[in-house]
Design a protein around this motif. Structure first.
Motif, PDB file in Angstrom:
ATOM      1  N   LEU A  52      -5.968 -39.149  48.981  1.00 28.96           N
ATOM      2  CA  LEU A  52      -4.680 -38.619  49.405  1.00 28.96           C
ATOM      3  C   LEU A  52      -4.616 -37.093  49.376  1.00 28.96           C
ATOM      4  O   LEU A  52      -4.070 -36.472  50.294  1.00 28.96           O
ATOM      5  CB  LEU A  52      -3.575 -39.207  48.515  1.00 28.96           C
ATOM      6  CG  LEU A  52      -3.401 -40.725  48.602  1.00 28.96           C
ATOM      7  CD1 LEU A  52      -2.348 -41.195  47.601  1.00 28.96           C
ATOM      8  CD2 LEU A  52      -3.018 -41.160  50.010  1.00 28.96           C
ATOM      9  N   LYS A  53      -5.121 -36.480  48.325  1.00 31.53           N
ATOM     10  CA  LYS A  53      -5.164 -35.017  48.195  1.00 31.53           C
ATOM     11  C   LYS A  53      -3.798 -34.377  48.445  1.00 31.53           C
ATOM     12  O   LYS A  53      -3.660 -33.421  49.202  1.00 31.53           O
ATOM     13  CB  LYS A  53      -6.200 -34.429  49.162  1.00 31.53           C
ATOM     14  CG  LYS A  53      -7.627 -34.869  48.888  1.00 31.53           C
ATOM     15  CD  LYS A  53      -8.602 -34.254  49.882  1.00 31.53           C
ATOM     16  CE  LYS A  53     -10.024 -34.712  49.615  1.00 31.53           C
ATOM     17  NZ  LYS A  53     -10.990 -34.161  50.599  1.00 31.53           N
ATOM     18  N   ILE A  54      -2.765 -34.922  47.787  1.00 36.43           N
ATOM     19  CA  ILE A  54      -1.412 -34.392  47.919  1.00 36.43           C
ATOM     20  C   ILE A  54      -1.055 -33.629  46.645  1.00 36.43           C
ATOM     21  O   ILE A  54      -1.023 -34.205  45.556  1.00 36.43           O
ATOM     22  CB  ILE A  54      -0.394 -35.519  48.169  1.00 36.43           C
ATOM     23  CG1 ILE A  54      -0.683 -36.211  49.501  1.00 36.43           C
ATOM     24  CG2 ILE A  54       1.028 -34.967  48.148  1.00 36.43           C
ATOM     25  CD1 ILE A  54       0.226 -37.379  49.793  1.00 36.43           C
ATOM     26  N   LEU A 127       7.483 -33.408  49.120  1.00 35.78           N
ATOM     27  CA  LEU A 127       6.582 -34.560  49.003  1.00 35.78           C
ATOM     28  C   LEU A 127       6.751 -35.496  50.193  1.00 35.78           C
ATOM     29  O   LEU A 127       5.767 -36.003  50.746  1.00 35.78           O
ATOM     30  CB  LEU A 127       6.873 -35.303  47.697  1.00 35.78           C
ATOM     31  CG  LEU A 127       6.098 -36.592  47.464  1.00 35.78           C
ATOM     32  CD1 LEU A 127       4.597 -36.362  47.498  1.00 35.78           C
ATOM     33  CD2 LEU A 127       6.514 -37.230  46.141  1.00 35.78           C
ATOM     34  N   GLN A 128       7.988 -35.709  50.611  1.00 33.12           N
ATOM     35  CA  GLN A 128       8.245 -36.568  51.773  1.00 33.12           C
ATOM     36  C   GLN A 128       7.524 -36.054  53.013  1.00 33.12           C
ATOM     37  O   GLN A 128       6.902 -36.835  53.746  1.00 33.12           O
ATOM     38  CB  GLN A 128       9.749 -36.630  52.030  1.00 33.12           C
ATOM     39  CG  GLN A 128      10.132 -37.351  53.320  1.00 33.12           C
ATOM     40  CD  GLN A 128      11.622 -37.297  53.569  1.00 33.12           C
ATOM     41  OE1 GLN A 128      12.417 -37.646  52.704  1.00 33.12           O
ATOM     42  NE2 GLN A 128      12.015 -36.835  54.760  1.00 33.12           N
ATOM     43  N   GLN A 129       7.586 -34.754  53.259  1.00 38.04           N
ATOM     44  CA  GLN A 129       6.931 -34.187  54.434  1.00 38.04           C
ATOM     45  C   GLN A 129       5.420 -34.357  54.370  1.00 38.04           C
ATOM     46  O   GLN A 129       4.769 -34.631  55.397  1.00 38.04           O
ATOM     47  CB  GLN A 129       7.299 -32.705  54.564  1.00 38.04           C
ATOM     48  CG  GLN A 129       8.780 -32.449  54.797  1.00 38.04           C
ATOM     49  CD  GLN A 129       9.320 -33.211  56.003  1.00 38.04           C
ATOM     50  OE1 GLN A 129       8.726 -33.201  57.081  1.00 38.04           O
ATOM     51  NE2 GLN A 129      10.435 -33.894  55.803  1.00 38.04           N
ATOM     52  N   LYS A 130       4.852 -34.252  53.194  1.00 36.55           N
ATOM     53  CA  LYS A 130       3.408 -34.433  53.048  1.00 36.55           C
ATOM     54  C   LYS A 130       3.005 -35.893  53.281  1.00 36.55           C
ATOM     55  O   LYS A 130       1.936 -36.165  53.834  1.00 36.55           O
ATOM     56  CB  LYS A 130       2.963 -33.961  51.672  1.00 36.55           C
ATOM     57  CG  LYS A 130       3.066 -32.456  51.498  1.00 36.55           C
ATOM     58  CD  LYS A 130       2.724 -32.009  50.089  1.00 36.55           C
ATOM     59  CE  LYS A 130       2.813 -30.485  49.960  1.00 36.55           C
ATOM     60  NZ  LYS A 130       2.556 -30.015  48.582  1.00 36.55           N
ATOM     61  N   PRO A 134      -0.047 -37.335  59.581  1.00 31.62           N
ATOM     62  CA  PRO A 134      -0.718 -38.453  60.264  1.00 31.62           C
ATOM     63  C   PRO A 134      -1.850 -39.098  59.462  1.00 31.62           C
ATOM     64  O   PRO A 134      -1.975 -40.324  59.438  1.00 31.62           O
ATOM     65  CB  PRO A 134      -1.238 -37.815  61.557  1.00 31.62           C
ATOM     66  CG  PRO A 134      -0.299 -36.688  61.816  1.00 31.62           C
ATOM     67  CD  PRO A 134       0.063 -36.149  60.466  1.00 31.62           C
ATOM     68  N   ASP A 135      -2.669 -38.293  58.790  1.00 32.14           N
ATOM     69  CA  ASP A 135      -3.789 -38.867  58.047  1.00 32.14           C
ATOM     70  C   ASP A 135      -3.326 -39.660  56.828  1.00 32.14           C
ATOM     71  O   ASP A 135      -3.982 -40.622  56.409  1.00 32.14           O
ATOM     72  CB  ASP A 135      -4.772 -37.768  57.635  1.00 32.14           C
ATOM     73  CG  ASP A 135      -4.110 -36.670  56.838  1.00 32.14           C
ATOM     74  OD1 ASP A 135      -2.884 -36.487  56.987  1.00 32.14           O
ATOM     75  OD2 ASP A 135      -4.806 -36.003  56.053  1.00 32.14           O
ATOM     76  N   ILE A 136      -2.175 -39.282  56.258  1.00 32.23           N
ATOM     77  CA  ILE A 136      -1.620 -40.029  55.129  1.00 32.23           C
ATOM     78  C   ILE A 136      -0.959 -41.314  55.608  1.00 32.23           C
ATOM     79  O   ILE A 136      -1.128 -42.383  55.005  1.00 32.23           O
ATOM     80  CB  ILE A 136      -0.608 -39.172  54.349  1.00 32.23           C
ATOM     81  CG1 ILE A 136      -1.283 -37.903  53.821  1.00 32.23           C
ATOM     82  CG2 ILE A 136       0.006 -39.972  53.204  1.00 32.23           C
ATOM     83  CD1 ILE A 136      -2.413 -38.157  52.851  1.00 32.23           C
ATOM     84  N   ARG A 137      -0.243 -41.252  56.707  1.00 29.16           N
ATOM     85  CA  ARG A 137       0.451 -42.431  57.221  1.00 29.16           C
ATOM     86  C   ARG A 137      -0.524 -43.547  57.609  1.00 29.16           C
ATOM     87  O   ARG A 137      -0.175 -44.726  57.566  1.00 29.16           O
ATOM     88  CB  ARG A 137       1.320 -42.059  58.427  1.00 29.16           C
ATOM     89  CG  ARG A 137       2.529 -41.199  58.057  1.00 29.16           C
ATOM     90  CD  ARG A 137       3.492 -41.077  59.216  1.00 29.16           C
ATOM     91  NE  ARG A 137       4.067 -42.369  59.579  1.00 29.16           N
ATOM     92  CZ  ARG A 137       4.918 -42.558  60.600  1.00 29.16           C
ATOM     93  NH1 ARG A 137       5.272 -41.514  61.349  1.00 29.16           N
ATOM     94  NH2 ARG A 137       5.402 -43.739  60.861  1.00 29.16           N
TER      95      ARG A 137
END
Length: 242
Positions: A52-54, A127-130, A134-137
């Motif tokens: 995830l790398k968030i 956090l919501q925006q991250k 696309p790669d997270i979704r």
């Protein structure tokens, strides 16, 4: 989930507004990602994992006090001083000092956390925006939740009875002089001498995270007033006890 555990998680949420960690010593940290089933959190990964790398910002509020709870009218605490006769059936000797917990009913709860601190993710909108990248979704599951608040304790006691008239006896390895000693005082070095009719009697002098909150990314469809088209909208929603 058995009844004592359900009662424990229910009473903790009703009293404090937080989910309770089960088992009490399982580590839970800000940014942990997993699922909530039967009000129990199971971790799968975390926001800062390789997948995830968030990154996220957090803030901490320290409170060197304690929080305590016991099922109303169902838990009694008594002290045995060294040199006094033990009560009938006790595993403590006359020379022992200790504390006794008596649970009048099954599924009764005693909870005490010392030197607590409150940690939380500081910016849920960021956090919501991250999460919407696309790669997270592509890999995010709709039932995943994120640990967004954690209550940490430097010492913790959790006791749950599974029978009526359950008992816990703790022997102190130091003399007790106070009428109501602190069960989490490290100086007493309490050890369990009797544990009858209990689901768990957990004592820890290590840092734990007994309470937490979680959010999940929710999707809804909104009708555009200009052209009548329905469009996706996302928001972070706190998950509540079911």
């Amino acid at each position: 989930m058995n009844l004592p555990v359900r009662q424990y998680t229910k009473e903790m949420y009703r009293k404090f507004g937080y989910f309770a960690t089960w088992m009490p010593g399982i580590p839970i940290e800000l940014g942990d990602v997993g699922t909530i089933e039967n009000n129990i959190f199971t971790k799968f990964t975390d926001l800062q994992s390789e997948a995830l790398k968030i990154e996220f910002k957090s803030k901490t509020k320290e409170n060197k006090d304690f929080i305590e709870y016991k099922s109303e009218g169902q838990v009694n605490l008594s002290v045995k001083f060294a040199g006094t006769l033990p009560r009938p059936g006790s595993k403590l000797t006359e020379a022992d000092a200790g504390i006794m917990f008596d649970f009048k009913k099954a599924n009764s709860v005693y909870f005490r956390a010392k030197d607590v601190s409150f940690l939380q993710i500081d910016d849920l909108l960021d956090l919501q925006q991250k999460l919407l990248q696309p790669d997270i979704r592509k890999i995010w599951k709709k039932n995943w939740v994120i640990v967004t608040q954690v209550v940490c304790a430097e010492a913790l006691a959790v006791m749950l009875s599974n029978k009526k008239d359950a008992t816990v006896e703790l022997k102190a390895n130091a003399n007790i002089s106070a009428i109501k000693p602190d069960i989490l005082d490290a100086g007493f070095e309490f050890t369990t001498r009797n544990d009858s009719g209990m689901e768990t009697s957990y004592l820890s002098e290590n840092r734990t995270s007994p309470l937490f909150k979680v959010h999940m990314l929710k999707k809804e469809e909104l009708k555009d007033q200009a052209d009548g088209q329905r469009r996706e909208s996302f928001y972070m929603k706190e998950v509540i006890y079911q």
